[in-house]
Design an enzyme around this catalytic site. Structure first.
Site, PDB file in Angstrom:
ATOM      1  N   LYS A  22      36.812  33.898  45.806  1.00 42.99           N
ATOM      2  CA  LYS A  22      35.442  34.439  45.888  1.00 42.99           C
ATOM      3  C   LYS A  22      35.006  34.866  44.499  1.00 42.99           C
ATOM      4  CE  LYS A  22      34.807  38.911  46.903  1.00 42.99           C
ATOM      5  NZ  LYS A  22      34.004  39.733  45.974  1.00 42.99           N
ATOM      6  N   ASN A  23      35.808  35.682  43.832  1.00 39.46           N
ATOM      7  CA  ASN A  23      35.375  36.264  42.560  1.00 39.46           C
ATOM      8  C   ASN A  23      35.241  35.238  41.445  1.00 39.46           C
ATOM      9  OD1 ASN A  23      35.104  38.682  43.784  1.00 39.46           O
ATOM     10  ND2 ASN A  23      37.022  39.545  43.015  1.00 39.46           N
ATOM     11  N   CYS A 116      27.250  50.917  45.410  1.00 43.99           N
ATOM     12  CA  CYS A 116      28.387  50.244  46.028  1.00 43.99           C
ATOM     13  C   CYS A 116      29.009  51.281  46.960  1.00 43.99           C
ATOM     14  CB  CYS A 116      29.360  49.823  44.933  1.00 43.99           C
ATOM     15  SG  CYS A 116      30.598  48.713  45.552  1.00 43.99           S
ATOM     16  N   ARG A 121      29.308  52.287  39.585  1.00 44.75           N
ATOM     17  CA  ARG A 121      29.745  51.016  39.007  1.00 44.75           C
ATOM     18  C   ARG A 121      28.688  50.620  37.973  1.00 44.75           C
ATOM     19  NH1 ARG A 121      31.804  46.842  43.293  1.00 44.75           N
ATOM     20  NH2 ARG A 121      32.702  45.893  41.422  1.00 44.75           N
ATOM     21  N   ASP A 306      41.962  45.539  43.844  1.00 45.90           N
ATOM     22  CA  ASP A 306      41.475  44.875  45.066  1.00 45.90           C
ATOM     23  C   ASP A 306      42.552  44.731  46.134  1.00 45.90           C
ATOM     24  OD1 ASP A 306      39.170  42.561  43.428  1.00 45.90           O
ATOM     25  OD2 ASP A 306      39.134  44.706  43.783  1.00 45.90           O
ATOM     26  N   ARG A 398      31.954  39.033  53.690  1.00 50.60           N
ATOM     27  CA  ARG A 398      31.552  38.831  52.291  1.00 50.60           C
ATOM     28  C   ARG A 398      32.648  38.141  51.512  1.00 50.60           C
ATOM     29  NH1 ARG A 398      29.566  43.637  48.779  1.00 50.60           N
ATOM     30  NH2 ARG A 398      29.786  41.843  47.415  1.00 50.60           N
TER      31      ARG A 398
HETATM   32  C1  EPZ Z   1      35.296  42.719  39.373  1.00 48.96           C
HETATM   33  O1  EPZ Z   1      34.243  43.655  39.482  1.00 48.96           O
HETATM   34  C2  EPZ Z   1      35.558  42.236  40.785  1.00 48.96           C
HETATM   35  N1  EPZ Z   1      34.355  41.612  41.317  1.00 48.96           N
HETATM   36  C3  EPZ Z   1      35.972  43.400  41.678  1.00 48.96           C
HETATM   37  O2  EPZ Z   1      36.335  42.857  42.949  1.00 48.96           O
HETATM   38  C4  EPZ Z   1      37.201  44.075  41.075  1.00 48.96           C
HETATM   39  O3  EPZ Z   1      37.504  45.213  41.848  1.00 48.96           O
HETATM   40  C5  EPZ Z   1      36.921  44.490  39.616  1.00 48.96           C
HETATM   41  O4  EPZ Z   1      36.479  43.334  38.867  1.00 48.96           O
HETATM   42  C6  EPZ Z   1      38.150  45.077  38.936  1.00 48.96           C
HETATM   43  O5  EPZ Z   1      39.166  44.139  38.935  1.00 48.96           O
HETATM   44  C7  EPZ Z   1      34.060  40.357  40.947  1.00 48.96           C
HETATM   45  O6  EPZ Z   1      34.772  39.732  40.186  1.00 48.96           O
HETATM   46  C8  EPZ Z   1      32.810  39.773  41.532  1.00 48.96           C
HETATM   47  P1  EPZ Z   1      34.860  45.676  36.139  1.00 48.96           P
HETATM   48  P2  EPZ Z   1      33.502  44.184  38.141  1.00 48.96           P
HETATM   49  O7  EPZ Z   1      33.629  45.515  35.335  1.00 48.96           O
HETATM   50  O8  EPZ Z   1      33.374  43.097  37.165  1.00 48.96           O
HETATM   51  C9  EPZ Z   1      33.986  50.009  34.581  1.00 48.96           C
HETATM   52  C10 EPZ Z   1      36.277  42.677  45.300  1.00 48.96           C
HETATM   53  O9  EPZ Z   1      36.714  43.447  46.162  1.00 48.96           O
HETATM   54  N2  EPZ Z   1      32.766  49.439  33.996  1.00 48.96           N
HETATM   55  O10 EPZ Z   1      36.102  44.983  35.692  1.00 48.96           O
HETATM   56  O11 EPZ Z   1      32.266  44.897  38.553  1.00 48.96           O
HETATM   57  C11 EPZ Z   1      33.948  50.060  36.106  1.00 48.96           C
HETATM   58  O12 EPZ Z   1      33.271  51.222  36.535  1.00 48.96           O
HETATM   59  C12 EPZ Z   1      35.523  43.204  44.100  1.00 48.96           C
HETATM   60  O13 EPZ Z   1      36.424  41.422  45.338  1.00 48.96           O
HETATM   61  C13 EPZ Z   1      31.979  50.231  33.172  1.00 48.96           C
HETATM   62  O14 EPZ Z   1      32.284  51.401  32.918  1.00 48.96           O
HETATM   63  O15 EPZ Z   1      34.560  45.259  37.639  1.00 48.96           O
HETATM   64  C14 EPZ Z   1      35.411  50.071  36.460  1.00 48.96           C
HETATM   65  O16 EPZ Z   1      35.921  51.372  36.364  1.00 48.96           O
HETATM   66  C15 EPZ Z   1      35.273  44.701  44.204  1.00 48.96           C
HETATM   67  N3  EPZ Z   1      30.857  49.690  32.635  1.00 48.96           N
HETATM   68  C16 EPZ Z   1      36.048  49.205  35.356  1.00 48.96           C
HETATM   69  O17 EPZ Z   1      35.081  49.133  34.304  1.00 48.96           O
HETATM   70  C17 EPZ Z   1      30.486  48.385  32.871  1.00 48.96           C
HETATM   71  O18 EPZ Z   1      29.453  47.938  32.318  1.00 48.96           O
HETATM   72  C18 EPZ Z   1      36.360  47.793  35.785  1.00 48.96           C
HETATM   73  O19 EPZ Z   1      35.165  47.223  36.306  1.00 48.96           O
HETATM   74  C19 EPZ Z   1      31.304  47.603  33.708  1.00 48.96           C
HETATM   75  C20 EPZ Z   1      32.444  48.149  34.263  1.00 48.96           C
END
Ligand code: EPZ
Length: 422
Positions: A22-23, A116, A121, A306, A398
């Site tokens: 999915k991701n 979310c 996020r 995840d 989803r």
């Molecule tokens: C991706 O989300 C995945 N989604 C998420 O999977 C997964 O949990 C996450 O990566 C972490 O591995 C997809 O790939 C579509 P991040 P993403 O940016 O990209 C902080 C699922 O269940 N952050 O790596 O949104 C954030 O708050 C989903 O399949 C900032 O601070 O995650 C978090 O603490 C849920 N500022 C950390 O980074 C930003 O601009 C990691 O988030 C972006 C992120």
């Protein structure tokens, strides 16, 4: 609104073909906006997040059609630079369209993603990256309005304080058409980002350092449409491995990349599972309750956030105390109160779940709240005595393709029931 009715008991035994990631698919699809043309993405999972993104792509002028697991996309008319709140609010990852639109058209108006089930996020790293690439960014009425100075992005050095999958993906896509060289440090190492980079290279992008925390991109004038095969879904694979282990069954996963699951396999073995891996298969056998096994989530190749909720369900069976710490999302524990409704004894302390395992679990009505929390509740229902009704399973739809069919094939007693429950 559908619900699952799960009757606990029985072992899960059998073979499952893991679906496409999915991701990864929701990163590769926006990349198709970088080059007008026709694409086929094979091994695309037929699930809600793909349908949602396809609707957004259509709003941008693209044509998307999913035939089985082959997604056909035509971006020759994808000339819109506007992604509406109505579309983006449905799925946070829609924000991935910002980079490609900005890189291709020099401007973009994209809604900020909605909230979310857990959070915050933020997208500050995405926006920092675009500014570094020479975009002027304004936030107006919940929209990001981005304009590339001189109409074209310019290569830059970008360091992410936090390793972010989404921000790395967005900037990686944008940098492919920027003028000059971009260097991303503290880039995400997740397999989905490496696969995105490989797809971009196939499209003609010049990228070095994929799979490391420093990625270098030499901008090119244009890219071309190509076909691609999606990688397997490592999170779905982990979910089914844990499901089989919880029922003391035996499962063979095919169409999986064991290399993407090293941290999870290591923890499953520590908990007492017997695991054999080959090129694209994993066989798990579990003949006993799991040993209490602590987990701390971290960025790839660490234990994935995840899979945190599913591990929580697994540890309910261990005689003893286990501790799960989520360092990525410190409040991603919506499953805990629902698991406790089934008789679990889990205490939350900051970003840790302390699980006093070995308690008897009895079926109850429980509520889905987000994708992986819902998966954890399905797993718990498989081992709770009696029936568990899991409400609002649109959360599950989803991110899991045909989940109940796969569980039925393994011998679970689960059915999808339409309800009026709102
Ligand atoms: C991706 O989300 C995945 N989604 C998420 O999977 C997964 O949990 C996450 O990566 C972490 O591995 C997809 O790939 C579509 P991040 P993403 O940016 O990209 C902080 C699922 O269940 N952050 O790596 O949104 C954030 O708050 C989903 O399949 C900032 O601070 O995650 C978090 O603490 C849920 N500022 C950390 O980074 C930003 O601009 C990691 O988030 C972006 C992120």
């Amino acid at each position: 609104m559908d619900k699952f009715v799960i009757e606990g008991g029985g072992k899960l035994n059998g073979k499952i073909k893991v679906s496409g990631s999915k991701n990864c698919s929701i990163a590769l699809i926006p990349a198709m906006l970088l080059a007008p043309g026709t694409y086929t993405l094979s091994n695309t999972p037929n699930l809600r997040d793909v349908w949602t993104l396809s609707r957004l792509m259509s709003e941008l002028g693209a044509f998307c059609e999913l035939n089985g697991n082959d997604l056909f996309v035509d971006t020759r008319n994808a000339n819109s630079t506007y992604a509406s709140y109505e579309q983006v609010k449905r799925m946070r990852a829609s924000f991935y369209v910002l980079g490609p639109i900005l890189a291709r058209h020099g401007e973009a108006k994209v809604s900020l993603p909605g909230g979310c089930a857990w959070g915050p996020r933020p997208v500050d790293l995405h926006l920092k990256g675009m500014e570094k690439l020479g975009a002027e960014i304004e936030i107006e009425s919940g929209y990001v309005i981005a304009k590339a100075k001189n109409g074209k992005l310019e290569g830059a050095k970008i360091h992410f304080d936090i390793s972010s999958v989404g921000a790395t993906g967005n900037v990686l896509m944008a940098a492919t058409l920027a003028k000059g060289t971009t260097k991303i440090s503290n880039a995400a190492l997740e397999p989905e980002i490496t696969a995105l980079g490989r797809f971009l290279i196939k499209m003609g992008a010049k990228i070095d350092g994929l799979g490391t925390s420093t990625i270098e991109i030499e901008g090119v004038d244009e890219l071309k449409a190509v076909n691609e095969t999606n990688i397997p879904d490592r999170i779905e694979a982990a979910t089914f491995l844990i499901a089989a282990a919880m029922t003391q069954g035996k499962i063979e996963l095919t169409n999986v990349n064991p290399y993407h699951l090293a941290a999870v396999i290591d923890k499953l073995e520590e908990a007492g599972c017997e695991i054999d891996v080959n090129q694209d298969t994993i066989v798990l056998t579990m003949n006993d309750k799991p040993k209490p096994t602590d987990v701390i989530t971290s960025v790839y190749p660490g234990f994935p956030t995840d899979v945190q909720a599913q591990w929580n369900a697994f540890m309910l069976l261990a005689d003893g105390t286990s501790k799960i710490t989520d360092n990525i999302y410190t409040d991603r524990f919506k499953h805990v109160p629902e698991l406790n409704r089934l008789g679990a004894d889990i205490e939350l302390v900051d970003n840790c779940a302390i699980i006093n395992g070995g308690k008897k679990l009895s079926g109850a009505t429980v509520m889905s709240s987000d994708l992986r929390a819902s998966a954890a509740l399905v797993l718990a229902g498989l081992i709770a005595e009696g029936n568990t009704d899991l409400l609002r399973i649109y959360h599950l739809d989803r991110g899991y393709e045909l989940m109940e069919n796969k569980l039925l094939d393994l011998g679970a007693n689960i059915k999808r029931v339409k309800t009026e429950e709102f």
